[in-house]
Design an enzyme around this catalytic site. Structure first.
Site, PDB file in Angstrom:
ATOM      1  N   CYS A 246       1.078  -1.189   0.016  1.00 20.26           N
ATOM      2  CA  CYS A 246       0.118   0.038   0.031  1.00 20.26           C
ATOM      3  C   CYS A 246       0.960   1.439   0.000  1.00 20.26           C
ATOM      4  O   CYS A 246       1.903   1.324   0.681  1.00 20.26           O
ATOM      5  CB  CYS A 246      -0.769   0.139   1.210  1.00 20.26           C
ATOM      6  SG  CYS A 246      -1.881  -1.467   1.617  1.00 20.26           S
TER       7      CYS A 246
ATOM      8  N   ARG B 223       5.014   0.390  -6.072  1.00 21.48           N
ATOM      9  CA  ARG B 223       4.759  -0.586  -4.674  1.00 21.48           C
ATOM     10  C   ARG B 223       3.945  -1.764  -4.740  1.00 21.48           C
ATOM     11  O   ARG B 223       4.012  -2.642  -4.152  1.00 21.48           O
ATOM     12  CB  ARG B 223       4.409   0.236  -3.626  1.00 21.48           C
ATOM     13  CG  ARG B 223       5.425   1.561  -3.262  1.00 21.48           C
ATOM     14  CD  ARG B 223       4.805   2.445  -2.365  1.00 21.48           C
ATOM     15  NE  ARG B 223       4.680   1.913  -0.827  1.00 21.48           N
ATOM     16  CZ  ARG B 223       5.422   2.143   0.058  1.00 21.48           C
ATOM     17  NH1 ARG B 223       6.547   2.678   0.016  1.00 21.48           N
ATOM     18  NH2 ARG B 223       5.394   1.388   1.321  1.00 21.48           N
TER      19      ARG B 223
ATOM     20  N   TRP C 283      -3.286  -2.634  -1.575  1.00 19.48           N
ATOM     21  CA  TRP C 283      -2.752  -3.903  -1.818  1.00 19.48           C
ATOM     22  C   TRP C 283      -3.397  -4.895  -0.632  1.00 19.48           C
ATOM     23  O   TRP C 283      -3.267  -5.074   0.315  1.00 19.48           O
ATOM     24  CB  TRP C 283      -1.251  -4.242  -1.663  1.00 19.48           C
ATOM     25  CG  TRP C 283      -0.597  -5.211  -2.279  1.00 19.48           C
ATOM     26  CD1 TRP C 283      -0.362  -5.907  -3.211  1.00 19.48           C
ATOM     27  CD2 TRP C 283      -0.661  -6.656  -1.313  1.00 19.48           C
ATOM     28  NE1 TRP C 283       0.086  -6.977  -3.619  1.00 19.48           N
ATOM     29  CE2 TRP C 283       0.178  -7.593  -2.431  1.00 19.48           C
ATOM     30  CE3 TRP C 283      -0.566  -7.084  -0.084  1.00 19.48           C
ATOM     31  CZ2 TRP C 283       0.434  -9.003  -2.036  1.00 19.48           C
ATOM     32  CZ3 TRP C 283      -0.197  -8.316   0.360  1.00 19.48           C
ATOM     33  CH2 TRP C 283       0.158  -9.262  -0.581  1.00 19.48           C
TER      34      TRP C 283
ATOM     35  N   ASN D 232      -1.794   1.929   5.980  1.00 20.27           N
ATOM     36  CA  ASN D 232      -0.901   0.882   5.540  1.00 20.27           C
ATOM     37  C   ASN D 232      -0.645  -0.126   6.749  1.00 20.27           C
ATOM     38  O   ASN D 232      -0.335   0.295   7.928  1.00 20.27           O
ATOM     39  CB  ASN D 232       0.485   1.327   4.972  1.00 20.27           C
ATOM     40  CG  ASN D 232       0.287   2.024   3.725  1.00 20.27           C
ATOM     41  OD1 ASN D 232      -0.519   2.225   3.117  1.00 20.27           O
ATOM     42  ND2 ASN D 232       1.615   2.547   3.085  1.00 20.27           N
ATOM     43  N   GLY D 233      -0.680  -1.446   6.512  1.00 21.07           N
ATOM     44  CA  GLY D 233      -0.250  -2.640   7.564  1.00 21.07           C
ATOM     45  C   GLY D 233      -1.649  -3.441   7.771  1.00 21.07           C
ATOM     46  O   GLY D 233      -2.369  -3.258   7.046  1.00 21.07           O
TER      47      GLY D 233
ATOM     48  N   GLU E 182      17.850 -16.761  -9.038  1.00 24.43           N
ATOM     49  CA  GLU E 182      17.435 -15.718  -9.364  1.00 24.43           C
ATOM     50  C   GLU E 182      16.958 -15.544 -10.782  1.00 24.43           C
ATOM     51  O   GLU E 182      16.064 -14.919 -10.912  1.00 24.43           O
ATOM     52  CB  GLU E 182      18.660 -14.603  -9.197  1.00 24.43           C
ATOM     53  CG  GLU E 182      18.544 -13.085  -9.399  1.00 24.43           C
ATOM     54  CD  GLU E 182      17.282 -12.590  -8.824  1.00 24.43           C
ATOM     55  OE1 GLU E 182      16.809 -13.189  -7.741  1.00 24.43           O
ATOM     56  OE2 GLU E 182      16.992 -11.232  -8.975  1.00 24.43           O
TER      57      GLU E 182
ATOM     58  N   LYS F  78      13.332 -14.226 -11.770  1.00 28.57           N
ATOM     59  CA  LYS F  78      12.988 -12.982 -12.623  1.00 28.57           C
ATOM     60  C   LYS F  78      11.868 -13.382 -13.785  1.00 28.57           C
ATOM     61  O   LYS F  78      11.091 -12.742 -14.111  1.00 28.57           O
ATOM     62  CB  LYS F  78      14.193 -12.533 -13.178  1.00 28.57           C
ATOM     63  CG  LYS F  78      15.204 -11.635 -12.501  1.00 28.57           C
ATOM     64  CD  LYS F  78      14.537 -10.364 -12.061  1.00 28.57           C
ATOM     65  CE  LYS F  78      14.004 -10.465 -10.806  1.00 28.57           C
ATOM     66  NZ  LYS F  78      14.897 -10.255  -9.510  1.00 28.57           N
TER      67      LYS F  78
ATOM     68  N   GLU G  55       8.308 -14.109 -12.021  1.00 27.85           N
ATOM     69  CA  GLU G  55       7.464 -13.043 -11.414  1.00 27.85           C
ATOM     70  C   GLU G  55       7.159 -11.921 -12.580  1.00 27.85           C
ATOM     71  O   GLU G  55       6.064 -11.508 -12.425  1.00 27.85           O
ATOM     72  CB  GLU G  55       8.541 -12.359 -10.511  1.00 27.85           C
ATOM     73  CG  GLU G  55       9.535 -11.804 -10.928  1.00 27.85           C
ATOM     74  CD  GLU G  55      10.268 -10.997  -9.630  1.00 27.85           C
ATOM     75  OE1 GLU G  55       9.902 -10.716  -8.686  1.00 27.85           O
ATOM     76  OE2 GLU G  55      11.666 -10.787  -9.922  1.00 27.85           O
TER      77      GLU G  55
ATOM     78  N   HIS H  64      18.244 -35.778  -9.849  1.00 25.22           N
ATOM     79  CA  HIS H  64      17.544 -36.312  -8.720  1.00 25.22           C
ATOM     80  C   HIS H  64      16.016 -36.066  -8.958  1.00 25.22           C
ATOM     81  O   HIS H  64      15.422 -36.019  -7.661  1.00 25.22           O
ATOM     82  CB  HIS H  64      18.287 -35.740  -7.271  1.00 25.22           C
ATOM     83  CG  HIS H  64      19.541 -36.283  -7.092  1.00 25.22           C
ATOM     84  ND1 HIS H  64      20.016 -37.569  -6.861  1.00 25.22           N
ATOM     85  CD2 HIS H  64      20.935 -35.589  -7.428  1.00 25.22           C
ATOM     86  CE1 HIS H  64      21.360 -37.640  -6.771  1.00 25.22           C
ATOM     87  NE2 HIS H  64      21.844 -36.397  -7.090  1.00 25.22           N
TER      88      HIS H  64
ATOM     89  N   LYS I  59       6.384  -4.194  -4.131  1.00 26.86           N
ATOM     90  CA  LYS I  59       7.815  -3.746  -4.104  1.00 26.86           C
ATOM     91  C   LYS I  59       8.213  -3.853  -2.676  1.00 26.86           C
ATOM     92  O   LYS I  59       9.407  -4.226  -2.273  1.00 26.86           O
ATOM     93  CB  LYS I  59       7.883  -2.380  -4.477  1.00 26.86           C
ATOM     94  CG  LYS I  59       9.331  -1.861  -4.534  1.00 26.86           C
ATOM     95  CD  LYS I  59      10.087  -2.729  -5.659  1.00 26.86           C
ATOM     96  CE  LYS I  59      11.535  -2.360  -5.686  1.00 26.86           C
ATOM     97  NZ  LYS I  59      12.350  -3.722  -6.423  1.00 26.86           N
TER      98      LYS I  59
HETATM   99  C1  F6R Z   1      12.011 -10.235  -6.648  1.00 28.51           C
HETATM  100  C2  F6R Z   1      12.045  -9.260  -5.460  1.00 28.51           C
HETATM  101  C3  F6R Z   1      11.511  -9.711  -4.074  1.00 28.51           C
HETATM  102  C4  F6R Z   1      12.340  -9.003  -2.886  1.00 28.51           C
HETATM  103  C5  F6R Z   1      11.555  -9.455  -1.670  1.00 28.51           C
HETATM  104  C6  F6R Z   1      12.514  -8.639  -0.610  1.00 28.51           C
HETATM  105  O1  F6R Z   1      12.571  -9.627  -7.700  1.00 28.51           O
HETATM  106  O2  F6R Z   1      12.091  -7.998  -5.441  1.00 28.51           O
HETATM  107  O3  F6R Z   1      11.810 -11.124  -4.055  1.00 28.51           O
HETATM  108  O4  F6R Z   1      13.585  -9.153  -2.994  1.00 28.51           O
HETATM  109  O5  F6R Z   1      10.305  -9.065  -1.362  1.00 28.51           O
HETATM  110  O6  F6R Z   1      12.337  -7.423  -0.557  1.00 28.51           O
HETATM  111  P1  F6R Z   1      13.279  -6.468   0.207  1.00 28.51           P
HETATM  112  O7  F6R Z   1      14.782  -6.838  -0.372  1.00 28.51           O
HETATM  113  O8  F6R Z   1      12.978  -5.174  -0.065  1.00 28.51           O
HETATM  114  O9  F6R Z   1      13.652  -7.163   1.652  1.00 28.51           O
END
Ligand code: F6R
Length: 614
Positions: A2, A27, A74, A100-101, A487, A491, A494, A510, A609
């Site tokens: 949010c 976000r 959100w 937010n929260g 990673e 990417k 997501e 395995h 985000k």
């Molecule tokens: C993926 C991504 C998320 C963040 C995760 C942790 O591209 O961005 O997996 O890495 O939500 O977020 P932070 O680093 O802000 O604690």
């Protein structure tokens, strides 16, 4: 997650709120709303969807007023729809609130309020909170500032809130606990408020970061007053924002993600600049220099993080074990905090977080702190909750990352963790000077090598076009390249919604090998180094089952080139630095696949985000 924005001053609030909400779109959210006070009443508009949908739905309705609040939601309590969108009104409609929260005890508060005659329209905990504040105000006769304080002392959970009273257009009340709020201080008691500085930066550079359990009253006549929930007066600490406006705009790129991928030569330079000197042969990390004792006596390093930051933590595990010879455990913060883990006072805990606001990582820190461990933070957002909760740390200096999928933050985290591992090795006297010099020189050349790799963009795009309709993908790597495989898979899934998995290459036989057929693209990091021959054997195993190999190889490689369907060459580097370079083509590939599939790369569905709820 949010987003909050608010304005109080002489200008029309609506335009500032809408612009601010657009800045907060990164976000992640699923509904949006605004409320202004005008002629003693609220102009309240909200709807499911994007901020542009909100603008369309408001159309030519009257939206004047010099004070207002806006929100991107959100969904947590109740589905994303027009009713659950914020702002929410109190029972008698005199107050309006954004939040937010999560209010954890909202159900018991709601039951109590229903008994007292309140009726609710939405499923949200937020609506309960604004009703509760109104109820306290009516019961005690206290002013709004005190009513908010009294109400919050009975609330369990996390919040950043902003609240308006329609009978007082000269005032705005805000409060925070475990969810950030920044107050922008303009001239002549003009105020801006937001969940991060991005909506504020073009109006003022003077900001106050609200601390946990603080409540602020922003008033056109009396200025800014801050008290704690226990009613202690606090002097507002005004600081200057370092963020630049260009950093939060697209700068000619089609998306923030593409811009951020291309920024990496610069962002890595910013992460390492001033922290190592090739001339003196030393790494200088103040968080190690000033706490040498804790690092030298450390018997173990625990790394806590989530998502991409957890992948950076996995790279760090290899780095610390290889360079500093300290055992390392890398933990998902969400598992660690609920596992009753064994934590010793001699442990060093490294918490990695781009946003510095991830709820699980924050909770893991608090738990380890209680057990006496030394906590070191690696964060990107300056002044964030994690940066403040740790004993010491190092900022990554990647600049604001707006694309939801993390790219430059990952490489900045790995760069800082690299220097951290070198610095600890140096302090513990376990690394020879000539090796240190060589690794520093190699790290210094990484930005240039990444600039080279970025030139493969068009080739990567052609590969993306071939595999864009795949339904699954496998990513393989060994040693330092295993976290890169994870990673790369994250990417792709997501932002393009293609199912993808990362595996240590040797683990393939395995289980995952059963998935391989002519429809399965297999991305392999097969650079020349310690496990090269082994990875070549794994590639042969995939080819024998008709899988399609897309390999990232060292410049000039012949062996893998003959075996693979496609190769992307990257410059040679020490094994320990390959993650920083090999991840770039994987980022580009995911980007192109997602664009070709018509996905919104900057705001993938369902994602946020900064994940401020557990
Ligand atoms: C993926 C991504 C998320 C963040 C995760 C942790 O591209 O961005 O997996 O890495 O939500 O977020 P932070 O680093 O802000 O604690």
């Amino acid at each position: 997650m949010c987003g909050i924005v608010g304005y109080l001053g002489d200008r029309q609030a609506y335009d500032i709120l809408i612009k601010g909400l657009k800045r907060l779109e990164y976000r992640g959210y699923d509904s949006a709303g605004v409320a202004m006070i005008d002629e003693g009443d609220f102009r309240l508009f909200k709807c499911k969807g994007k901020v542009s949908d909100l603008e369309d739905s408001i159309g030519s309705n009257i939206k004047t007023g010099n004070v207002g609040i806006g929100h991107t939601r959100w969904a947590t309590h109740g589905p994303p729809n027009d009713v659950n969108a914020h702002p929410h009104l109190s029972n008698d409609g005199s107050l309006v609130l954004i939040h937010n929260g999560i209010i954890e005890n909202y159900a018991s508060l709601k039951a109590e309020l229903i008994n007292r005659g309140h009726t609710f329209k939405s499923d949200t905990d937020t609506e309960v909170l604004v009703h509760f504040i109104e109820d306290i105000r009516d019961k005690t006769g206290a002013n709004l500032f005190d009513s908010v304080r009294i109400a919050l002392s009975e609330v369990i959970g996390a919040y950043a809130i902003v609240i308006l009273d329609k009978s007082n257009p000269n005032q705005m009340i805000a409060a925070r606990k475990s969810s950030p709020l920044v107050i922008g201080v303009g001239k002549d008691n003009e105020f801006f408020i937001a969940s991060d500085a991005t909506p504020i930066i073009e109006y003022t550079r003077n900001v106050v970061y609200l601390e946990d359990e603080e409540i602020a009253r922003l008033d056109r006549t009396d200025g800014l007053k801050i008290v704690t929930i226990s009613n202690q007066h606090k002097d507002p600490y005004v600081q200057e924002l370092e963020m630049k406006l260009e950093a939060i705009e697209k700068g000619g790129y089609d998306s923030f993600m593409l811009k951020e991928i291309h920024e990496q030569p610069r962002s890595i330079n910013d992460s390492i600049r001033g922290r190592m000197s090739l001339a003196t042969g030393a790494v200088r990390m103040s968080g190690v220099d000033e706490h040498e004792d804790r690092w030298n006596k450390a018997t173990r390093i625990l790394i806590v993080a989530c998502g991409t930051s957890w992948h950076a933590g996995l790279v760090a595990e290899y780095l610390f074990e290889e360079f500093a010879r300290i055992p390392v455990e890398v933990e998902y913060a969400s598992e660690f905090r609920y596992r009753n883990p064994v934590i010793y006072p001699t442990d060093v805990v490294i918490a990695i977080s781009q946003s510095g606001e991830t709820a699980d990582t924050l909770a893991a820190i608090e738990m380890a702190k209680d057990k006496g461990a030394f906590i070191f933070g690696v964060c990107n957002v300056v002044g964030s909750s994690i940066a403040r909760a740790t004993h010491s740390g190092a900022y990554t200096h990647a600049g604001p990352e707006i694309g939801v999928a993390s790219t430059k933050a990952f490489t900045a985290q790995v760069s800082v963790l690299y220097l951290l591992a070198l610095s600890v090795a140096m302090h513990r006297g376990v690394m020879k000077q000539d090796r240190l010099n060589r690794l520093m020189a190699e790290l210094n050349s990484v930005p240039e090598k990444i600039a080279e790799v970025l030139k493969t963009n068009e080739d990567v795009k052609k590969i993306a076009a071939i595999y864009k309709d795949s339904t699954n993908a496998l990513y393989l790597g060994r040693g330092y390249s295993f976290p890169v495989a994870l990673e790369g898979a994250l990417k792709l899934k997501e932002i393009s919604y293609i199912h993808a998995e990362g595996y240590p290459a040797a683990e393939m036989k395995h289980g995952p090998i059963a998935l391989i057929d002519e429809n399965m693209p297999v991305f392999v990091i097969a650079t020349q180094g310690a496990s090269y021959e082994k990875v070549v054997s794994n590639i042969q195993e995939v080819k024998a089952r008709k899988g399609n190999i897309i390999a990232i190889v060292t410049e000039g490689d012949k062996v893998v080139k003959d075996l693979a369907d496609h190769v992307i060459e990257i410059p040679k580097s020490d094994d320990s630095l390959v993650p920083l370079i090999s991840v770039i083509p994987l980022q580009l590939l995911s980007y192109h696949v997602a664009v070709m599939r018509g996905c919104n790369v900057d705001q993938p569905r369902n994602l946020a985000k900064s994940v401020t709820v557990e």
